[in-house]
Motif scaffolding. Sequence first.
Motif, mmCIF file in Angstrom:
data_model
loop_
_atom_site.group_PDB
_atom_site.id
_atom_site.type_symbol
_atom_site.label_atom_id
_atom_site.label_comp_id
_atom_site.label_asym_id
_atom_site.label_seq_id
_atom_site.Cartn_x
_atom_site.Cartn_y
_atom_site.Cartn_z
ATOM 1 N N VAL A 248 0.842 -1.199 0.000
ATOM 2 C CA VAL A 248 0.000 0.000 0.000
ATOM 3 C C VAL A 248 0.875 1.247 0.000
ATOM 4 O O VAL A 248 0.570 2.232 -0.690
ATOM 5 C CB VAL A 248 -0.947 -0.002 1.217
ATOM 6 C CG1 VAL A 248 -1.617 1.358 1.380
ATOM 7 C CG2 VAL A 248 -2.007 -1.090 1.059
ATOM 8 N N ARG A 249 1.993 1.219 0.758
ATOM 9 C CA ARG A 249 2.920 2.364 0.773
ATOM 10 C C ARG A 249 3.438 2.653 -0.639
ATOM 11 O O ARG A 249 3.560 3.810 -1.044
ATOM 12 C CB ARG A 249 4.100 2.086 1.712
ATOM 13 C CG ARG A 249 3.752 2.015 3.191
ATOM 14 C CD ARG A 249 3.470 3.381 3.769
ATOM 15 N NE ARG A 249 3.129 3.299 5.182
ATOM 16 C CZ ARG A 249 3.983 3.544 6.180
ATOM 17 N NH1 ARG A 249 5.247 3.849 5.908
ATOM 18 N NH2 ARG A 249 3.588 3.485 7.430
ATOM 19 N N LEU A 251 1.959 1.704 -3.555
ATOM 20 C CA LEU A 251 0.852 2.103 -4.427
ATOM 21 C C LEU A 251 0.404 3.536 -4.175
ATOM 22 O O LEU A 251 0.041 4.252 -5.109
ATOM 23 C CB LEU A 251 -0.327 1.143 -4.242
ATOM 24 C CG LEU A 251 -0.112 -0.280 -4.762
ATOM 25 C CD1 LEU A 251 -1.268 -1.176 -4.343
ATOM 26 C CD2 LEU A 251 0.044 -0.287 -6.266
ATOM 27 N N THR A 252 0.417 3.967 -2.903
ATOM 28 C CA THR A 252 -0.016 5.334 -2.602
ATOM 29 C C THR A 252 0.960 6.374 -3.136
ATOM 30 O O THR A 252 0.579 7.524 -3.371
ATOM 31 C CB THR A 252 -0.175 5.542 -1.082
ATOM 32 O OG1 THR A 252 1.050 5.190 -0.424
ATOM 33 C CG2 THR A 252 -1.302 4.710 -0.527
ATOM 34 N N SER A 253 2.207 5.961 -3.340
ATOM 35 C CA SER A 253 3.221 6.909 -3.830
ATOM 36 C C SER A 253 3.269 6.996 -5.343
ATOM 37 O O SER A 253 3.754 7.989 -5.895
ATOM 38 C CB SER A 253 4.603 6.513 -3.297
ATOM 39 O OG SER A 253 4.652 6.546 -1.886
ATOM 40 N N GLY A 294 -5.624 8.906 -5.880
ATOM 41 C CA GLY A 294 -4.747 7.735 -5.770
ATOM 42 C C GLY A 294 -4.633 7.191 -4.371
ATOM 43 O O GLY A 294 -4.661 5.970 -4.157
ATOM 44 N N LEU A 295 -4.506 8.077 -3.378
ATOM 45 C CA LEU A 295 -4.331 7.632 -1.993
ATOM 46 C C LEU A 295 -5.506 6.799 -1.491
ATOM 47 O O LEU A 295 -5.318 5.661 -1.048
ATOM 48 C CB LEU A 295 -4.095 8.838 -1.085
ATOM 49 C CG LEU A 295 -3.978 8.530 0.406
ATOM 50 C CD1 LEU A 295 -2.741 7.693 0.687
ATOM 51 C CD2 LEU A 295 -3.929 9.823 1.219
ATOM 52 N N CYS A 297 -7.846 5.248 -3.139
ATOM 53 C CA CYS A 297 -8.019 4.033 -3.944
ATOM 54 C C CYS A 297 -7.010 2.964 -3.549
ATOM 55 O O CYS A 297 -7.339 1.777 -3.462
ATOM 56 C CB CYS A 297 -7.876 4.363 -5.430
ATOM 57 S SG CYS A 297 -9.278 5.273 -6.120
ATOM 58 N N ALA A 298 -5.771 3.376 -3.296
ATOM 59 C CA ALA A 298 -4.734 2.414 -2.911
ATOM 60 C C ALA A 298 -5.022 1.809 -1.542
ATOM 61 O O ALA A 298 -4.908 0.592 -1.343
ATOM 62 C CB ALA A 298 -3.367 3.096 -2.911
ATOM 63 N N VAL A 299 -5.417 2.645 -0.599
ATOM 64 C CA VAL A 299 -5.698 2.156 0.751
ATOM 65 C C VAL A 299 -6.900 1.222 0.757
ATOM 66 O O VAL A 299 -6.951 0.248 1.511
ATOM 67 C CB VAL A 299 -5.938 3.343 1.716
ATOM 68 C CG1 VAL A 299 -6.394 2.849 3.081
ATOM 69 C CG2 VAL A 299 -4.666 4.170 1.860
ATOM 70 N N LEU A 301 -7.811 -0.866 -1.472
ATOM 71 C CA LEU A 301 -7.628 -2.117 -2.221
ATOM 72 C C LEU A 301 -7.782 -3.343 -1.333
ATOM 73 O O LEU A 301 -8.324 -4.366 -1.747
ATOM 74 C CB LEU A 301 -6.245 -2.135 -2.886
ATOM 75 C CG LEU A 301 -6.099 -1.329 -4.172
ATOM 76 C CD1 LEU A 301 -4.656 -1.382 -4.649
ATOM 77 C CD2 LEU A 301 -7.040 -1.852 -5.253
#
Length: 335
Positions: A248-249, A251-253, A294-295, A297-299, A301
């Motif tokens: 997740v770290r 993907l969020t970046s 993006g943030l 959506c990534a979290v 998942l």
Amino acid sequence: IFRVAIAKILMSGDRPVDLSRPKYDQSVFAGRLRHFLEIIDFRTLFTTDQQIEIAKQVLSDYDKTGVVPDNNPDILWDAKRVIDTTVHPDTGKKIPAPFRISGFVPANIIICMGMLMPGGGLANQMFWQWVNQSYNVALNYNNRNASSPMSNATIATNYFAAVGCSCGVAFGLTKLSQSIKHPPFPGAKQMISLGIPFFSVVTAGILNVFLMRRNEITEGINLTTREGEVVGKSQIAGWKALSMVSGVRVLTSIPVLTAVPITYSFLERTLLVERPKWKIPVNLALIVVALYTGLPCAVALFPQMVPIQVDTVEPEFQNLRDAHGAKIETLYFNR
């Protein structure tokens, strides 16, 4: 007192509105996304002390009477959201606005603007990596689990490790980019330069996850049944939990530290050539869109409670039976 009231509400199963669970279905992506969007809503940064007190009173009254105010469940959900986003769940104290979860995106807009400043150079990159890790430590401290306090020595160790890692990666990649005399392909140096913020932040973030939660690997984490009964600790589940959090770290970046600089670099060579005054507004707009889309959506998942098949964990969990004597095939862990 209001925390006791909330606890009573959460433990009672006969309430018309069940506040023990999130408002939205956490088993599906859309429900997790809506839940996280509410948590990062920047408007909660402006919640007043009066609004917090009103929310406390609403929840306290519901605990005493079990009556939904005005037959409108949204009043209860709004009150719970106010408390969840502004008050520390263990200490009951108000969290300073910049260090609430809803303050993460606004703060990172400033930090990312600094990191992605065109032509910022090594000193600029090192400075903003330090600012980023310092903010992360302050955010984590203000939202820490007070029931399992972390020593100041551990906090300091993790902080200096994250700062050293992020600045070290930024320094190394910058020097690598500068040392390339004959690029293997066109744009190689630019690709390395554009990737410096991303790789610096991601590397430090993953390191921080494993430093902060390393006991989950050495000691394991709780595995529970569907009903929430703890059946033991699993090191394998601990590895999976940390791997998911690390993922997740990363993907969020990606949206803000990869997609934004690549998009901006393209626009800078095309649409912005004759519009230099648009450069800062366009860069800012790209960062804001990336962070606020993006943030979450990534979290969202991965669910918070993750199912895991018993045949993929330790042998002692592979022959468990439920209350009806049926073999348990799936257990759950909190990532």
